[in-house]
Design a protein around this motif. Structure first.
Motif, PDB file in Angstrom:
ATOM      1  N   LEU A 134      45.233  34.815  48.955  1.00  0.00           N
ATOM      2  CA  LEU A 134      45.607  34.368  47.612  1.00  0.00           C
ATOM      3  C   LEU A 134      45.203  32.917  47.385  1.00  0.00           C
ATOM      4  CD1 LEU A 134      49.156  35.967  47.162  1.00  0.00           C
ATOM      5  CD2 LEU A 134      47.294  36.117  45.492  1.00  0.00           C
ATOM      6  N   PHE A 135      45.545  32.067  48.323  1.00  0.00           N
ATOM      7  CA  PHE A 135      45.268  30.647  48.144  1.00  0.00           C
ATOM      8  C   PHE A 135      43.765  30.362  48.137  1.00  0.00           C
ATOM      9  CE2 PHE A 135      44.698  26.265  49.673  1.00  0.00           C
ATOM     10  CZ  PHE A 135      45.413  25.594  48.697  1.00  0.00           C
ATOM     11  N   THR A 136      43.061  30.964  49.063  1.00  0.00           N
ATOM     12  CA  THR A 136      41.620  30.710  49.171  1.00  0.00           C
ATOM     13  C   THR A 136      40.890  31.092  47.893  1.00  0.00           C
ATOM     14  OG1 THR A 136      41.690  31.059  51.560  1.00  0.00           O
ATOM     15  CG2 THR A 136      39.543  31.242  50.483  1.00  0.00           C
ATOM     16  N   GLU A 137      41.170  32.297  47.392  1.00  0.00           N
ATOM     17  CA  GLU A 137      40.478  32.785  46.202  1.00  0.00           C
ATOM     18  C   GLU A 137      40.852  31.967  44.963  1.00  0.00           C
ATOM     19  OE1 GLU A 137      40.373  36.860  43.544  1.00  0.00           O
ATOM     20  OE2 GLU A 137      40.466  37.048  45.736  1.00  0.00           O
ATOM     21  N   LYS A 138      42.116  31.632  44.833  1.00  0.00           N
ATOM     22  CA  LYS A 138      42.542  30.906  43.640  1.00  0.00           C
ATOM     23  C   LYS A 138      42.105  29.445  43.672  1.00  0.00           C
ATOM     24  CE  LYS A 138      46.239  33.950  42.260  1.00  0.00           C
ATOM     25  NZ  LYS A 138      47.564  34.036  41.607  1.00  0.00           N
ATOM     26  N   LEU A 139      42.047  28.855  44.854  1.00  0.00           N
ATOM     27  CA  LEU A 139      41.526  27.493  44.945  1.00  0.00           C
ATOM     28  C   LEU A 139      40.054  27.465  44.552  1.00  0.00           C
ATOM     29  CD1 LEU A 139      41.829  24.518  45.727  1.00  0.00           C
ATOM     30  CD2 LEU A 139      41.258  25.172  48.087  1.00  0.00           C
ATOM     31  N   ASP A 140      39.280  28.422  45.021  1.00  0.00           N
ATOM     32  CA  ASP A 140      37.863  28.490  44.657  1.00  0.00           C
ATOM     33  C   ASP A 140      37.701  28.595  43.138  1.00  0.00           C
ATOM     34  OD1 ASP A 140      37.128  28.344  47.301  1.00  0.00           O
ATOM     35  OD2 ASP A 140      36.778  30.491  47.539  1.00  0.00           O
ATOM     36  N   MET A 141      38.547  29.398  42.524  1.00  0.00           N
ATOM     37  CA  MET A 141      38.463  29.572  41.072  1.00  0.00           C
ATOM     38  C   MET A 141      38.870  28.293  40.347  1.00  0.00           C
ATOM     39  SD  MET A 141      40.253  32.451  38.651  1.00  0.00           S
ATOM     40  CE  MET A 141      39.596  32.788  36.999  1.00  0.00           C
ATOM     41  N   LEU A 142      39.920  27.642  40.803  1.00  0.00           N
ATOM     42  CA  LEU A 142      40.363  26.393  40.173  1.00  0.00           C
ATOM     43  C   LEU A 142      39.271  25.334  40.231  1.00  0.00           C
ATOM     44  CD1 LEU A 142      42.593  24.628  38.892  1.00  0.00           C
ATOM     45  CD2 LEU A 142      43.329  24.067  41.224  1.00  0.00           C
ATOM     46  N   LEU A 143      38.617  25.214  41.369  1.00  0.00           N
ATOM     47  CA  LEU A 143      37.565  24.215  41.512  1.00  0.00           C
ATOM     48  C   LEU A 143      36.361  24.539  40.630  1.00  0.00           C
ATOM     49  CD1 LEU A 143      37.712  23.562  45.363  1.00  0.00           C
ATOM     50  CD2 LEU A 143      38.754  22.232  43.512  1.00  0.00           C
ATOM     51  N   GLU A 144      36.107  25.825  40.450  1.00  0.00           N
ATOM     52  CA  GLU A 144      35.014  26.227  39.558  1.00  0.00           C
ATOM     53  C   GLU A 144      35.355  25.883  38.110  1.00  0.00           C
ATOM     54  OE1 GLU A 144      31.158  27.760  39.036  1.00  0.00           O
ATOM     55  OE2 GLU A 144      32.266  27.290  40.874  1.00  0.00           O
ATOM     56  N   ILE A 145      36.599  26.107  37.710  1.00  0.00           N
ATOM     57  CA  ILE A 145      37.038  25.761  36.360  1.00  0.00           C
ATOM     58  C   ILE A 145      36.970  24.250  36.154  1.00  0.00           C
ATOM     59  CG2 ILE A 145      39.031  25.735  34.797  1.00  0.00           C
ATOM     60  CD1 ILE A 145      39.929  28.365  36.182  1.00  0.00           C
ATOM     61  N   ARG A 146      37.373  23.512  37.166  1.00  0.00           N
ATOM     62  CA  ARG A 146      37.325  22.052  37.080  1.00  0.00           C
ATOM     63  C   ARG A 146      35.895  21.559  36.858  1.00  0.00           C
ATOM     64  NH1 ARG A 146      38.542  17.727  41.920  1.00  0.00           N
ATOM     65  NH2 ARG A 146      36.861  18.917  42.890  1.00  0.00           N
ATOM     66  N   LYS A 147      34.943  22.245  37.436  1.00  0.00           N
ATOM     67  CA  LYS A 147      33.544  21.803  37.399  1.00  0.00           C
ATOM     68  C   LYS A 147      32.842  22.199  36.102  1.00  0.00           C
ATOM     69  CE  LYS A 147      30.777  23.863  40.285  1.00  0.00           C
ATOM     70  NZ  LYS A 147      30.118  24.265  41.563  1.00  0.00           N
TER      71      LYS A 147
END
Length: 348
Positions: A134-147
């Motif tokens: 859960l954490f790994t996938e959602k962190l990847d998505m958050l960083l993509e949104i940030r970018k």
């Protein structure tokens, strides 16, 4: 490394019972706003609120509380401590903190973590068997949104597919600050370092200096991954309260709520509950920075110099204490400790 910063975090403790202290969630929230305003006034660099979904804390939505304080403050950075990203929607988390960033004119931060409390997982329909993924996938998505203002996301087990979708508002910061909170797991340290994200280590047991190998591990993989050394930020979070009077009085009074808090956690998690002798040993040379302002200043300086970190966060109060103790801690921390520490470190 980035310049030295010192701030505070809190879980907005509302207490366990009448014997050890208890206040309403409304009263604790009102106190939080007063704390933030004072922290800004006396020069703290950061005020963070940890997300919890329990009766003994008043902090289920830190970003709303921080938004209420954003227009009452001028310079202090406002963020989480932590955001339980595993049980959250990365789109909504970005939107909330980007909104806070706009309201505060670029002072918002997300401190993301998996969470040491698990109440949010069943509350929002997540399976604890998926704790890691859960954490790994959602962190990847958050960083993509940030970018990216518009995001195309393939989706996964825990996140939806998105096709060129705009996420708004955008933060004032070019990249909304996202740091990773860790509790001592090497894999979490390595992940933060490889991603080039700031790291915060939560100290719950033993001497803070025992975390030096984790700091060194982070630095190794941060440099190996080719990140800019000028952007590196490593922080440490430690429970504490400060006085300019007899420290024994504060130590004595803090024992009851602290013991009540950790007795409850021990019953929930199967820990052995320590008694007063163990508590006092934590105050002397362990993870409780409870004492006179001059002694706490020395201990914080030892953390900076001994660990080689550049951020220190005092978790106050850690367990419910009278509001005047918390305000006094903030006042002494900002007016006396922080300027002295920065002066000494910048001369070193």
């Amino acid at each position: 490394m980035k310049p030295y910063t010192l701030g505070m975090i809190t879980f907005l403790e509302s207490g366990i019972d009448e014997k050890s202290g208890k206040v309403s969630h409304k009263e604790r929230l009102d106190r939080a706003i007063e704390e933030i305003v004072l922290a800004d006034k006396v020069g703290l660099d950061y005020y963070g609120i940890g997300e919890h979904h329990r009766s003994d804390y008043a902090a289920s939505s830190p970003q709303i509380i921080l938004a209420a304080a954003a227009k009452l403050t001028n310079r202090i950075h406002l963020g989480s401590a932590v955001t339980v990203l595993s049980s959250s929607d990365p789109v909504r988390i970005y939107e909330d903190f980007a909104t806070l960033d706009v309201l505060s004119n670029g002072r918002a931060e997300i401190m993301a973590g998996r969470g040491s409390f698990i109440e949010s997982f069943p509350l929002f329909g997540y399976d604890l068997d998926d704790y890691q993924t859960l954490f790994t996938e959602k962190l990847d998505m958050l960083l993509e949104i940030r970018k990216n203002e518009r995001i195309t996301w393939k989706g996964g087990k825990h996140t939806p597919k998105l096709d060129n979708v705009g996420i708004y508002p955008r933060s004032i910061q070019e990249k909304l600050k996202v740091s990773i909170a860790v509790g001592g797991t090497q894999s979490s340290v390595v992940r933060a370092a490889k991603l080039g994200l700031p790291m915060i280590i939560a100290v719950l047991g033993g001497s803070p200096l025992r975390f030096k190998p984790l700091v060194d591990l982070y630095k190794h993989f941060y440099h190996e991954s080719g990140h800019n050394p000028d952007d590196m930020e490593i922080g440490i979070a430690i429970h504490g309260l400060i006085t300019d009077k007899d420290p024994n009085d504060l130590v004595e009074r803090y024992f009851l709520p602290h013991h009540a808090t950790f007795t409850k956690l021990g019953e929930e998690r199967g820990w052995n509950v320590g008694h007063k002798k163990e508590y006092l040993s934590k105050v002397i040379d362990g993870p409780l920075f409870i004492g006179h302002v001059d002694d706490i200043e020395k201990r914080i300086l030892e953390v900076f110099e001994g660990l080689g970190v550049n951020r220190f966060l005092l978790q106050t109060p850690g367990s419910l204490m009278p509001h005047e103790d918390v305000l006094k801690t903030i006042e002494l921390y900002g007016n006396r400790i922080i300027p002295n520490i920065k002066k000494k470190l910048n001369k070193a």
